[in-house]
Design a protein around this motif. Sequence first.
Motif, PDB file in Angstrom:
ATOM      1  N   PRO A 179      22.428  -6.265  13.585  1.00  0.00           N
ATOM      2  CA  PRO A 179      22.693  -7.340  12.620  1.00  0.00           C
ATOM      3  C   PRO A 179      23.122  -6.788  11.265  1.00  0.00           C
ATOM      4  N   LEU A 180      24.124  -7.421  10.686  1.00  0.00           N
ATOM      5  CA  LEU A 180      24.659  -6.939   9.419  1.00  0.00           C
ATOM      6  C   LEU A 180      23.608  -6.928   8.312  1.00  0.00           C
ATOM      7  N   GLU A 181      22.754  -7.955   8.278  1.00  0.00           N
ATOM      8  CA  GLU A 181      21.762  -8.035   7.208  1.00  0.00           C
ATOM      9  C   GLU A 181      20.876  -6.800   7.179  1.00  0.00           C
ATOM     10  N   LYS A 182      20.420  -6.362   8.338  1.00  0.00           N
ATOM     11  CA  LYS A 182      19.487  -5.244   8.413  1.00  0.00           C
ATOM     12  C   LYS A 182      20.194  -3.901   8.370  1.00  0.00           C
ATOM     13  N   HIS A 183      21.108  -3.673   9.288  1.00  0.00           N
ATOM     14  CA  HIS A 183      21.670  -2.331   9.459  1.00  0.00           C
ATOM     15  C   HIS A 183      22.715  -2.002   8.392  1.00  0.00           C
ATOM     16  N   GLY A 232      21.861   0.283   4.766  1.00  0.00           N
ATOM     17  CA  GLY A 232      23.105   0.952   4.409  1.00  0.00           C
ATOM     18  C   GLY A 232      23.442   0.794   2.940  1.00  0.00           C
ATOM     19  N   VAL A 233      23.968  -0.367   2.583  1.00  0.00           N
ATOM     20  CA  VAL A 233      24.384  -0.623   1.199  1.00  0.00           C
ATOM     21  C   VAL A 233      23.241  -0.394   0.217  1.00  0.00           C
ATOM     22  N   PHE A 234      22.032  -0.783   0.605  1.00  0.00           N
ATOM     23  CA  PHE A 234      20.894  -0.669  -0.311  1.00  0.00           C
ATOM     24  C   PHE A 234      20.661   0.764  -0.769  1.00  0.00           C
ATOM     25  N   ARG A 235      21.034   1.748   0.033  1.00  0.00           N
ATOM     26  CA  ARG A 235      20.822   3.149  -0.337  1.00  0.00           C
ATOM     27  C   ARG A 235      21.692   3.568  -1.515  1.00  0.00           C
ATOM     28  N   MET A 280      31.235   2.517   2.553  1.00  0.00           N
ATOM     29  CA  MET A 280      30.598   2.130   3.804  1.00  0.00           C
ATOM     30  C   MET A 280      31.677   2.089   4.894  1.00  0.00           C
ATOM     31  N   VAL A 281      31.380   2.697   6.040  1.00  0.00           N
ATOM     32  CA  VAL A 281      32.306   2.686   7.174  1.00  0.00           C
ATOM     33  C   VAL A 281      31.661   1.899   8.303  1.00  0.00           C
ATOM     34  N   GLY A 282      32.389   0.918   8.829  1.00  0.00           N
ATOM     35  CA  GLY A 282      31.882   0.099   9.918  1.00  0.00           C
ATOM     36  C   GLY A 282      32.506   0.479  11.243  1.00  0.00           C
ATOM     37  N   TYR A 283      31.653   0.680  12.255  1.00  0.00           N
ATOM     38  CA  TYR A 283      32.099   0.936  13.628  1.00  0.00           C
ATOM     39  C   TYR A 283      32.037  -0.403  14.370  1.00  0.00           C
ATOM     40  N   VAL A 284      33.158  -1.101  14.445  1.00  0.00           N
ATOM     41  CA  VAL A 284      33.177  -2.504  14.866  1.00  0.00           C
ATOM     42  C   VAL A 284      33.480  -2.631  16.356  1.00  0.00           C
ATOM     43  N   SER A 334      20.412 -10.571  -3.740  1.00  0.00           N
ATOM     44  CA  SER A 334      19.686  -9.929  -4.844  1.00  0.00           C
ATOM     45  C   SER A 334      19.270  -8.512  -4.485  1.00  0.00           C
ATOM     46  N   LEU A 335      18.837  -8.297  -3.254  1.00  0.00           N
ATOM     47  CA  LEU A 335      18.427  -6.954  -2.817  1.00  0.00           C
ATOM     48  C   LEU A 335      19.566  -5.958  -2.971  1.00  0.00           C
ATOM     49  N   LEU A 336      20.777  -6.392  -2.699  1.00  0.00           N
ATOM     50  CA  LEU A 336      21.937  -5.495  -2.726  1.00  0.00           C
ATOM     51  C   LEU A 336      22.655  -5.513  -4.076  1.00  0.00           C
ATOM     52  N   GLY A 337      21.952  -5.891  -5.124  1.00  0.00           N
ATOM     53  CA  GLY A 337      22.526  -5.802  -6.460  1.00  0.00           C
ATOM     54  C   GLY A 337      23.550  -6.863  -6.775  1.00  0.00           C
ATOM     55  N   LYS A 338      23.380  -8.061  -6.201  1.00  0.00           N
ATOM     56  CA  LYS A 338      24.251  -9.199  -6.485  1.00  0.00           C
ATOM     57  C   LYS A 338      25.739  -8.832  -6.356  1.00  0.00           C
ATOM     58  N   PRO A 339      26.152  -8.448  -5.148  1.00  0.00           N
ATOM     59  CA  PRO A 339      27.550  -8.030  -4.958  1.00  0.00           C
ATOM     60  C   PRO A 339      28.551  -9.094  -5.384  1.00  0.00           C
TER      61      PRO A 339
END
Length: 242
Positions: free
Chosen positions: A136-140, A145-148, A163-167, A188-193
Amino acid sequence: MSIAGFFADGIDYNLPHPALDDSVLLIAHNAIAQAFCMLRVAPPAGFELSSAPENAITQQLEWILENHLRKTGKVAGFDERIFQKVRRGAEVTNFDGKHPSKKPDLVFDLARDAPLALSSLDALFVECKPVDKAHPLEKHYGSMGVFRFVNGDYSWAMQEGMMVGYVRDGKTLSASLAPVFSQEPLHSLLGKPTVMTLVAHGACSCMAEWLHVTTHLRNFQWPQNKGGASPIRLFHSWHRCL
């Protein structure tokens, strides 16, 4: 030894490091797309892109990027004038030195001699994630990912990351990732993209999406009382693994 203690020896440096031009990110994106093309056309014995696990794909990307593309000039701009080595799983220290063994999936070392920059941290840091029904995008892609990049694990001295996605399941950046980024509590967790936008002068194909970018607030303080970390631009490079 903490980063703060290490810097106390009188090293003079500025944060953040000088911004990278979008063209540098486009070159990296194009090189990754070419590496995927080579994997599809002539895969190593026993390697199936459609079923290979994340680590196996990243291993192959590093091998092609570093040992083939960077030294041949096959991808315009992807050469030793801009990039030094491409490394997989290189250990880096987070912003406050408390986690000395963080491992972004790929690190594109930069060949520039930026004044007052920390050369060991002057790089394009890349995190790779599978994009399919099992991840799932939200978690992985998001919280793992982005949160790091937002919390100062990766690319904390830089103003950019990738970020590179393997789709594998037909998801797209605009239809799939953009709505996920806008939902709370992930937003909010991801810095309000910011709203996801195309990177000018890019290109796409049936196997690689156009490069997109979002900007994220960061939630940590730089060492040595250099203030709150500036926002970071994250470039999203998605490729079909079929």
